[in-house]
Every structure is written in structure tokens, then in C-alpha cells.
Design a protein around this motif. Sequence first.
Motif, mmCIF file in Angstrom:
data_model
loop_
_atom_site.group_PDB
_atom_site.id
_atom_site.type_symbol
_atom_site.label_atom_id
_atom_site.label_comp_id
_atom_site.label_asym_id
_atom_site.label_seq_id
_atom_site.Cartn_x
_atom_site.Cartn_y
_atom_site.Cartn_z
ATOM 1 N N VAL A 39 5.957 4.843 1.546
ATOM 2 C CA VAL A 39 7.146 5.519 0.582
ATOM 3 C C VAL A 39 6.432 7.032 1.100
ATOM 4 O O VAL A 39 7.752 7.610 0.547
ATOM 5 C CB VAL A 39 6.746 5.327 -1.055
ATOM 6 N N THR B 30 0.928 2.407 -3.252
ATOM 7 C CA THR B 30 -0.287 2.606 -3.758
ATOM 8 C C THR B 30 -1.442 2.263 -2.683
ATOM 9 O O THR B 30 -1.121 0.571 -1.888
ATOM 10 C CB THR B 30 -0.592 1.937 -5.414
ATOM 11 N N GLY C 104 6.558 6.858 -11.975
ATOM 12 C CA GLY C 104 6.313 7.383 -10.465
ATOM 13 C C GLY C 104 7.075 6.042 -9.898
ATOM 14 O O GLY C 104 8.202 6.177 -9.974
ATOM 15 N N LYS D 38 -5.779 11.565 -9.832
ATOM 16 C CA LYS D 38 -4.782 12.633 -9.890
ATOM 17 C C LYS D 38 -4.938 14.334 -9.655
ATOM 18 O O LYS D 38 -4.399 14.933 -9.926
ATOM 19 C CB LYS D 38 -3.150 12.616 -10.751
ATOM 20 N N ALA E 23 -5.398 -1.673 -8.230
ATOM 21 C CA ALA E 23 -4.403 -1.729 -8.514
ATOM 22 C C ALA E 23 -2.991 -2.443 -7.374
ATOM 23 O O ALA E 23 -2.216 -3.070 -8.085
ATOM 24 C CB ALA E 23 -3.862 0.318 -8.692
ATOM 25 N N ALA F 116 0.554 8.154 -3.346
ATOM 26 C CA ALA F 116 0.857 7.405 -1.816
ATOM 27 C C ALA F 116 2.589 8.184 -1.611
ATOM 28 O O ALA F 116 2.711 9.132 -0.494
ATOM 29 C CB ALA F 116 1.504 6.069 -2.425
ATOM 30 N N SER F 117 3.142 8.865 -2.970
ATOM 31 C CA SER F 117 3.821 10.530 -2.451
ATOM 32 C C SER F 117 4.085 11.181 -3.281
ATOM 33 O O SER F 117 4.067 11.898 -3.151
ATOM 34 C CB SER F 117 5.406 9.336 -2.027
ATOM 35 N N ASN G 22 10.391 8.688 -0.514
ATOM 36 C CA ASN G 22 10.640 9.010 -1.963
ATOM 37 C C ASN G 22 12.257 10.056 -1.936
ATOM 38 O O ASN G 22 11.923 10.720 -0.893
ATOM 39 C CB ASN G 22 9.816 8.816 -3.116
ATOM 40 N N ASP H 281 6.735 -3.122 -5.478
ATOM 41 C CA ASP H 281 5.596 -3.444 -5.329
ATOM 42 C C ASP H 281 4.870 -4.916 -5.566
ATOM 43 O O ASP H 281 5.935 -5.662 -5.372
ATOM 44 C CB ASP H 281 4.417 -2.563 -6.576
ATOM 45 N N LEU I 123 11.620 6.089 -10.058
ATOM 46 C CA LEU I 123 12.085 5.933 -7.975
ATOM 47 C C LEU I 123 12.860 4.857 -8.389
ATOM 48 O O LEU I 123 14.052 4.783 -8.019
ATOM 49 C CB LEU I 123 11.082 5.313 -7.361
ATOM 50 N N HIS J 192 -4.761 10.084 -14.310
ATOM 51 C CA HIS J 192 -5.723 9.198 -13.225
ATOM 52 C C HIS J 192 -6.671 9.995 -12.842
ATOM 53 O O HIS J 192 -6.108 11.201 -12.399
ATOM 54 C CB HIS J 192 -4.738 8.374 -12.001
HETATM 55 C C1 26V Z 1 -1.589 0.862 -10.626
HETATM 56 C C2 26V Z 1 -2.984 0.622 -11.451
HETATM 57 C C3 26V Z 1 -2.854 -0.014 -12.547
HETATM 58 C C4 26V Z 1 -4.261 -0.911 -13.004
HETATM 59 C C5 26V Z 1 -4.981 -0.060 -12.927
HETATM 60 C C6 26V Z 1 -4.996 0.990 -11.921
HETATM 61 C C7 26V Z 1 -3.669 1.738 -10.888
HETATM 62 C C8 26V Z 1 -3.491 3.139 -10.696
HETATM 63 C C9 26V Z 1 -2.114 3.562 -10.223
HETATM 64 C C10 26V Z 1 -1.071 2.155 -10.106
HETATM 65 C C11 26V Z 1 0.028 2.248 -9.605
HETATM 66 C C12 26V Z 1 1.081 1.719 -9.209
HETATM 67 C C13 26V Z 1 2.224 1.909 -8.085
HETATM 68 C C14 26V Z 1 2.370 3.422 -8.612
HETATM 69 O O1 26V Z 1 2.971 3.515 -9.587
HETATM 70 N N1 26V Z 1 2.308 3.523 -7.325
HETATM 71 C C15 26V Z 1 2.979 5.126 -7.141
HETATM 72 O O2 26V Z 1 4.337 4.870 -6.655
HETATM 73 C C16 26V Z 1 5.329 6.479 -6.483
HETATM 74 C C17 26V Z 1 6.778 5.777 -6.238
HETATM 75 O O3 26V Z 1 6.125 5.764 -4.974
HETATM 76 C C18 26V Z 1 5.171 7.672 -5.991
HETATM 77 O O4 26V Z 1 5.291 8.255 -6.390
HETATM 78 C C19 26V Z 1 3.500 7.145 -6.766
HETATM 79 O O5 26V Z 1 2.569 8.229 -5.570
HETATM 80 C C20 26V Z 1 2.191 6.439 -6.841
HETATM 81 O O6 26V Z 1 0.840 6.128 -7.213
#
Ligand code: 26V
Length: 753
Positions: A378, A312, A101, A497, A317, A595-596, A407, A274, A105, A494
Amino acid sequence: MKSMDKTLTELCGNDIRYCSYEEVYMALLSLVQKESEKRAVPATGRKLYYISAEFLIGKLLSNNLINLGLYDDVKACLEFHGKSMAQLEETEPEPSLGNGGLGRLAACFLDSIATLNLPGDGIGLRYHCGLFHQNFTDRLQDETPDFWLGGHDWARKTDITYPVSLAGRDYTARLYKIAVTGYEGRTNYLNLFDLDTVDQSIIGKGIQFDKQEIDKNLTLFLYPDDSDDDGRLLRIYQQYLMVSAGAQLILDECTRRGSDLHDLYDYAAIQINDTHPSMVIPELIRLLCEKGIDFEEAVEIVTRTCAYTNHTILAEALEKWPRHYLDKVVPQLTPIIEKLDAVAASRTNDSSTAIIDSNNIVHMAHMDIHFTHSTNGVAALHTEILKDSELNHFYKLYPEKFNNKTNGITFRRWLLKCNPELTQLIENLIGTGFRKDASQLEKLADFTEDRKVLKQLASIKYDNKLALAEWLKNTQGIYVNPSAMFAIQSKRLHEYKRQQLNLLYLIHQYFEIKAGRLPQTPLTAIFGAKAAPAYTIAKDIIHALLVLSTVISLDPEVSEWLQIVFIENYNVTAAEKMIPACDLSEQISLASKEASGTGNMKFMLNGALTLGTMDGANVEIADAVGDDNIYIFGQSSKQVIHRYAQGDYCACDWYEGDPNIRRAVDFLTSEEMLFHGSQEHLTRLKNELIRKDWFQTLPDFNAYVVRKNQALADYAENPIDWTRRSLINISKAGFFSSDRTIQEYNRDIWHLG
Ligand code: 26V
């Protein structure tokens, strides 16, 4: 068409009929590059730099042709010469420069920024293999490199280079540029940095490589495995290459346009996507100080120029680095980060907002919030959770910095490009204005009682299901029944999810069908998901779904009613085939954790109904369409947050207290499953669900079963009403256009031009 024919024939150097698809593709690549350059006008006033470790841009040819207004001509011309656009698209490799995502985005945002005629470029890295290619071997995920570069790509090599010092050694970052065409708009650029010395031949088995040979490995993969020290260090190396070269590019451009750098914020707005690019803050301060600006002023300039987006609330994360990592890789930054920590400490006694904590851990998000002028979430719920709980201490300190930007998605790719039949129907009904003003989709509400329109809409959905079925047959050898309901869950794998919740439902249905309690209509449950290579439980969930898929397909009693399809190597190209064919969109994260979500918006726009929790942007989708046009279930975010605070959730109570849950969980290690699956993986997953279940799958199980079966029954009993509700979803999707999101960023944060 005639002039296009002439142009293409000239570019191909031969009659198109006798050219290979490869030759036509190369000709179109150069045509698009020429046309897009014509629309690259120099920036005036403030220009945006969207800096991000990921840009999941997907294939570009068709999208660019649409945006440049050339698509119909090219398609007609190719068809005239016996060639198909679909086959041409196969020639193009997909650049998988993102995980999910967040990266997609960033790509949607670049499209909208250019479409709205705003000056704004992306800054990122040119990964040679991007995200890994996913393969299923013995019903387990394994990973191989995805060599997407090879002379076919859109990135133009430039002569622009910048010196970057990593761990005390000097490297040279080279700039590559990809044109970003707006829909009837301007051309901006995606600036990607790389080292000339990177060497793909060091990749060994799977996606393994020597993590210490920085000059050879730095941009090989997106986010290399960070399960060990070397992997984590490599992430810092990558991030610093991106931000240092990016910061130098920004300062260069602004200086050339007349900035004396004291007034940098009149020339640049920098959005930090981020925490991966957070080091751009101390790096800019370092560069400004080098140019003679004093530290306090540099801090002020950078704070006014930069803004931060949080994606997030998952603690694991939010990036935190041991101070000694930074000392090793970027010793030039640590004195600056220390000074920033001191400035932050002078503003508050609250040690929870420290940049460097008492354990010498550096909190990147904390640096972002202190030293940018804007922090945004977001989706509405996500921003409220940041303000109320996760970042509450910061919110108290800087209430004026916090804001929400729900978003959005670009309708050019996620409707015009991926669903031309639906686009045509919409245009027949309400004209073409919605292409640039998505709110006009509301006009579709006039047709919700028009049976002729509903029939057309239903038949478009059916055709898209047929097309997906055909694609599955050709690419994966899988046969599906297009009359079944297609319920799709596609997103990163994940635990939050909760693909495992869907898994438990499917096991439950298996038992119900075996017991003779048949659903009203057959169901095809479709998954697309990659698991991080070192994420064991995520891989176990994939395995369980693949094994269950086999168990069901070999049982004629059940397979007539239920099928599981797990699409290998889910990516943007697969998403474009899946989304238009979906009936029921699965958005079932644990409330408060997503998050979104943006897939939820894509499915809605293409006429799927959502089955979801009150999480992320699902909340806003539910508000927009009303209770009758969405299937909501499960605990609320408040209940979930409360349960975490109490700390008294015990999965085993739910397992032992509910026979349906127990039956479903126990089946994971049944004889039937073990016959096709691995004892190790299935047992580990079962134990995880009984002993931990950190994302509270079991408490939502019964509510999920009831709501999903309700959806199945509604779909079977009243198909016209289902289609009516599908049309309502489409008509309410306008809010989720990334054009709206970008207008809000520009209005509240960037003030471009
Ligand atoms: C990153 C990591 C990295 C380390 C291991 C676990 C872990 C779990 C989640 C993440 C997510 C990183 C941030 C991310 O991708 N967020 C996503 O951003 C989207 C755009 O804003 C949003 O729609 C998603 O809900 C959100 O998860």
C-alpha cells in the motif's frame, strides 16, 4: 433554493422552521436515498466486489449531499429557516464500522470508485455496535457499546437472504444495502450482512457478552476481543458469515447478468482487503464445485477473479489460525484448504510458503498469494519490504503477481467537506477542476510567493484552530490556546506508531521549561487514539499521557508553554474537526512498520507540515514536497531491519547511557506522576521501555527532540515562511487522492466495465 424549500417542506410535512432537527434529518435521508437511486445504473462488463471486514464510512449526510450536488442548496434553505447544517450533522450517529486506516481506506475507495463511474460494491458486515465507544475514567480507557443503529441509519433492509453453515448449524444471513454516491458520479452499494437473531440485550458490563451464543452475538461488535479462544473463534464465525454470504451474492449477481460461472472473471473482480476475508477463496471454490465445475477449473477461475491487498508486515497481525479452529467452525472448507495446500506444495519445495504448516497452523496470507493473481502493498516502501524480506520467498515464486498501489484519500470528505474555507480559497485561485482531477492542485505553486494568498491561508488555519478550540470546549470541556502550535498525533494506539516517543518528548520539554529553557512558542500536543481493549501497554500509554496532561495543567510555570489534550473517543467525526486545525502532523512510527498511513495524507492536504520518519507513505510525501518542507528524523528502515536481524538491541544501554532519556523515562514513576496516576500502569510502562522497547523508541529520541524543536522554532520565527511551506504541501497533495489509487487498481488489476 426555492424548489429545495418546496421539496423539503413536502418531505417534512410541515414548515421547516417548526420541524425538529430529527425531522429534517429524516426528510433529507429519504431525499438522498431517492436521488441516489436514480444514479444506480446496472453494471456492464466486469464489476468489482471490494470485500472487507471494515468500512469506516463516518457520517454520510453531508458527504452524500456534496456528492449529489445538493449541499449548497440544502444549507441555504436551512439557514433561511434559522437552522444550521452543523447542528443537523449532530443528529446523525456515526457508524464506526472500522478500527482505523484499513477501514477508512475501504470507505475512501468506495467514494472514488463511484466518482470514477466504475461499477463496484463493497461487501462487509453490519455490526450493531461497531467499534467500542472510548471513555476516560480516572485517566484510564474503558469501553462501552456504541449503539449507532436505531432507525436513523442509511442501511436499507432487503428481502435477500443466504444460508450459511457455521459449525454444522444453519443460519440465515440477511443483506442490508447502503447507497454509495459518487461525486457527480454513479451510485454503487455497500452490502452488509447480518443475522436477524442478533440480540443487543446480551451485552453485559462494558462490552462483555457471552461469546458462545453465536446466533445472538455474531455481529454485535467489530473484532471482538481475541485474547481468548472463544474470541478468536468468534472472529472466524464473523469472517465466514461475511465471505459465504458475499460469495453467494457475487455468484447470484453474475449468473443473473449472464455468466455461466466458467467465465466468472469476465463478470467479477474480487479484492480481498487484508486477510480477514481470505476464506472467500475456498468458499468460492466450494460453491463452484457444488455447481458442477471441477476442482482444478474452480481454482483457476478463483485465482483469475481474486486479488489480495496486504496492509501490514507486523507478524502478529498476519492472520494464522490453528487448523482445529477451522475444523470446528468451517468443516466444509478444511478439505478444500488441504487440497489447496497440496497444490501449493506441488509448485515449490519451499516449506515456508505452505498454507498449512508443520504445526497445523493455517496461514491465510499464504493462501491469498498462491490463489489470487495479484498481491499488492500500500506504499512504495511497504511493497519493497514485502518483496525483499517479509514475502521474499513468495516474490521469488511469483514475481509477476507483486505490485504497489500507494494509498490515497478522498478529497470530497477530507477537503471539500471538512475544510470548506480552504476549498473556497483554492477555488478562487485555481478553479474547481481539482475536485475531480486532484493533480490540478499543482497550480497552487504559482502562489507560494504571493503574500496576500499566504495571509489568507494563515487566517483560514487560525479560524480552523478556533473552531477546534470551540468544539473541544463544548464537547470535552477543554480550553486550548489557538495561538499555540497544534501538533497532532491521531491514529490507533500501537507501540509501533510510537505515541510513547511523543510522551517522552513532552516529559523532556516539561523539564526544559522548568529549568528556564523556554521554547520559542507554546505547544499544544493533541492526541486521538483508541487502544484495543486487551492491549495492556497501549492502555498504559494512554494513562501516562492523561496523567502527564494533568501534571502540566496544574503547574503554571509549564502550562503557559505546554499543554496536552487527549481527545476522548477519536473517530471520523473528530478527525474532520482536528485535521483542518493542525500545524504539525506527527507521523513517527518506527521506520519499516507503518505500511502506509493515510492520516499523513489528510494532514498534508489541509496544510500541515509533517514531522515524521522515513516510513510508509511519508517517504513519498517527502519526495513530493522536498527536504525543506518536511521534518524527517530517525533511523532508516534499513537500519531498523538490520538491528532486528542482529537481535542485539538493548534498550537499557540507551537508558543508562543518556541522561536525558533516563530523566524522561524515570519521570513516569515520579512523585508528581504517581500523585495523579496508577503505580501499576506507570511502572509497567517504564519497565517495558527499559527492558524491551520492541519498537526502538529510545534510539530515535534525541533526533526527534531536535527536529521537533526545530519545527517549533521555524513556526515561531518565520510564520509567513511556514505558511508558504504549508501551501507547497497542499499543492503536492494531488498524488494522494484515492481517485489516483483507484485508477491504478483498475488499470493494473480490475479492468472494470
Ligand atoms: C492489526 C492487528 C490485529 C492484531 C493485533 C495487532 C495488530 C496490529 C496491526 C494491525 C493492522 C491491521 C492492518 C491495518 O489496519 N493496516 C493499516 O492499513 C492502512 C491502509 O492500508 C495503512 O495506511 C496503515 O499503515 C496500516 O497499518
